[in-house]
Structures are given as C-alpha cells and as structure tokens.
Design an enzyme around this catalytic site. Structure first.
Site, short mmCIF file in Angstrom:
data_model
loop_
_atom_site.label_atom_id
_atom_site.label_comp_id
_atom_site.label_asym_id
_atom_site.label_seq_id
_atom_site.Cartn_x
_atom_site.Cartn_y
_atom_site.Cartn_z
CD GLU A 17 -3.20 0.62 0.20
OE1 GLU A 17 -2.75 0.81 -0.44
OE2 GLU A 17 -4.28 1.34 1.05
CB THR A 51 -3.78 7.73 -3.19
OG1 THR A 51 -4.45 6.72 -2.78
CG2 THR A 51 -3.30 7.42 -1.35
#
Ligand code: HSE
Length: 310
Positions: free
Chosen positions: A132, A185
C-alpha cells in the site's frame, strides 16, 4: 505445477476508507466489487507476477503493489520455493475504493493459505501495508484492514498494528459512484494540511466516537449525525467534479451520510436498507448524467467476510 494444494484463487474485495470522519483509521468492506487473484507455489525461489489482466500494471514484483507486499512476507520466510501471482484487476487503480489494498492483501493472503496459515490477520495487514505504501507513499491500513477482516474496522495504530473490528448493522448498505477520472492517493494526500484547528479536531473526534457507538448499537439516526468530515473533505472535494451536488442528491434521496471514498474520486453513501441505497444510486446517476463525465455506480451490502477463497 497447478493442483489444489499448490494454487489458490481469491476474491480480493474493494473497500471504502475514512468513512467521512475517520481519516486513515476507519474503513468498510464492499461485497460486489473486487479483484480476482491466483497465487501458486513454484519451484523457483522468489516472487513472480506472471499475469495481469484488466489494467496496465508493472510485472516487476518490486514495482507492483501485490509484489511488494509479497516480497515483505517472503523476506521473513526460510523456504526453498517461490510464488507466482496472477492479478485479474477489476477495481480501477486510482478509483478510491481500495484498488491497491486489494492487490496488496491478495498476494499475502494467498501465500499464507498455501503455507498452511503461519501468519495471523494482523501480521498479514503489516506485510500488505508495504505494498500500500508503494501506491500512496505513506503507510496506512484503513483499506487493508477491512479487506482482510471484513465489515467495518478501525485501525487504532499501525505501529504496532492494532486493528478493531466494529459490528456492521445488517441493514447498512453502501452506494458508490465512480466518476471515471483518476486521482492518485499520493496527490490527494499532498494537498492536505499538516496541522488542523483544535475546534475542527473536536468536531471530528466526537464524530468518530459517535459513529463507532452508532455501529455498535445499530443507531441509524446517530450514524446520520456522525457521518461528517470537517477536516479532509473541504480540501479533497475540490478534486471531484460535482462532489457537493452528488452528496446533496444522495442525502435528499434518504442516505444517512455521504462522503469521499478513500482519497476519491469515488463518492460513497451509506443508507438504511437496500431500497434506500438503490434510490440514492438513482439520484447520484441522475445528477451525474447531466455532466459530460462518464461514471459507474454500485450498490453493495457490507461484506463482513472480507477476502475469500473462490
Ligand atoms: N486514508 C487514505 C487516504 C485512504 O484517504 O488517503 C486512501 O488510500
């Protein structure tokens, strides 16, 4: 190489992080959207991404989210074989519903199952967080935890990893609209303030506490009063075309609350009952149909199982 013992096929679910007030700590798992992955033992040592369908992503394991989380786990192992990973990507990267988390979780979950489950779910989350971090340049687990545990989760801390499972009232349904634009993101984190006003922090932590209480007690009216974000939404909403109009349409159609799904551009709403969630979907669609931006919508119950073997 492939027989039942050496190979596993998984459904790695999409997730919604933040849930309005809980930036980087709250998340929930979706039922009807997710990737499929195959993880297979191979005689060759190492991690090998052997197939990617759906989106154009790197095959080099150290550059691929699923590969990085797999490598993080692999580095702790003393074994004389390796793993091949196939990714059938259905969650668009940069959509806001945990595309990178699904990939990061899928590889480590599959490897763990093939080895007979030496690691627990908290440890799997820690490995997956390395993947991630490749996507968002920051270690956070608010998409990973619901993907692994299912339901609503609260990441109390990432160091040490401390995850709480929160009950999912059976009548809560999610509606998602995904405008077909990409927001990375890392970019949507870069625009956030480094410090927040104490007055905003007070509102926000009151909402996190009351939302968690509402989920424990199936108090839908308290959920309605708690699904608010005074810290992140004012910045990120600017990145999402017609955000406020969509949110208003969802609330008018009866949603308990609506907000940015993760780092966007998807927008989520939570409703009591599937009928209301479908009405919210109609309202979101009607609003976005007046724009020139292509979009997709989904209605999903909360997936209390999380990642699963197919
Ligand atoms: N909590 C994260 C964020 C989720 O909002 O940046 C997206 O990965």
């Amino acid at each position: 190489m492939s027989n039942a013992k050496n190979e596993i096929r998984l459904f790695a679910p999409a997730t919604v992080a933040n849930v309005s007030c809980g930036f980087d700590v709250l998340g929930f798992c979706l039922d009807s959207i997710g990737d499929e992955m195959v993880v297979r033992k191979t005689g060759k040592k190492g991690i090998f991404i052997t197939k990617i369908e759906g989106y154009d992503l790197p095959y080099v394991a150290s550059l691929n989210v699923a590969g990085v989380s797999a490598l993080a786990m692999y580095a702790t192992l003393d074994i004389d074989y390796g793993f091949e990973i196939e990714i059938y990507k259905r969650i668009k990267p940069g959509s806001g519903v945990g595309s990178s988390a699904a990939s990061a979780v899928g590889s480590v979950y599959g490897m763990n199952e093939l080895m007979g489950g030496p690691f627990n779910k908290v440890q799997l989350t820690t490995f997956a967080m390395k993947g991630e971090a490749l996507a968002s340049q920051c270690e956070h687990a608010d998409n990973l935890a619901p993907a692994i545990f299912g339901g609503f989760t609260l990441v109390k801390s990432v160091q040490p990893m401390d995850i709480l499972q929160i009950p999912s009232p059976s009548d809560v349904f999610a509606t998602i609209i995904h405008p077909q634009i990409e927001i990375k993101t890392a970019d949507s984190r870069a625009i956030l303030p480094k410090v927040v006003a104490l007055s905003d922090a007070i509102v926000q932590w009151a909402n996190v506490g009351s939302l968690v209480h509402a989920l424990h007690t199936s108090d839908y009216e308290l959920m309605r009063r708690s699904l608010k974000d005074v810290i992140v939404e004012p910045y990120r909403s600017k990145l999402i075309p017609f955000y406020h109009e969509v949110k208003d349409a969802a609330l008018q159609a009866g949603a308990l609350g609506a907000g940015i799904a993760g780092s966007g551009p998807s927008i989520f709403a939570l409703s009591k009952g599937k009928d209301t969630a479908l009405k919210v979907q109609d309202a979101m669609r009607a609003l976005y149909a007046t724009t020139a931006i292509p979009f997709e919508t989904y209605v999903s119950k909360i997936n209390t199982q999380g990642i699963k073997i197919l």
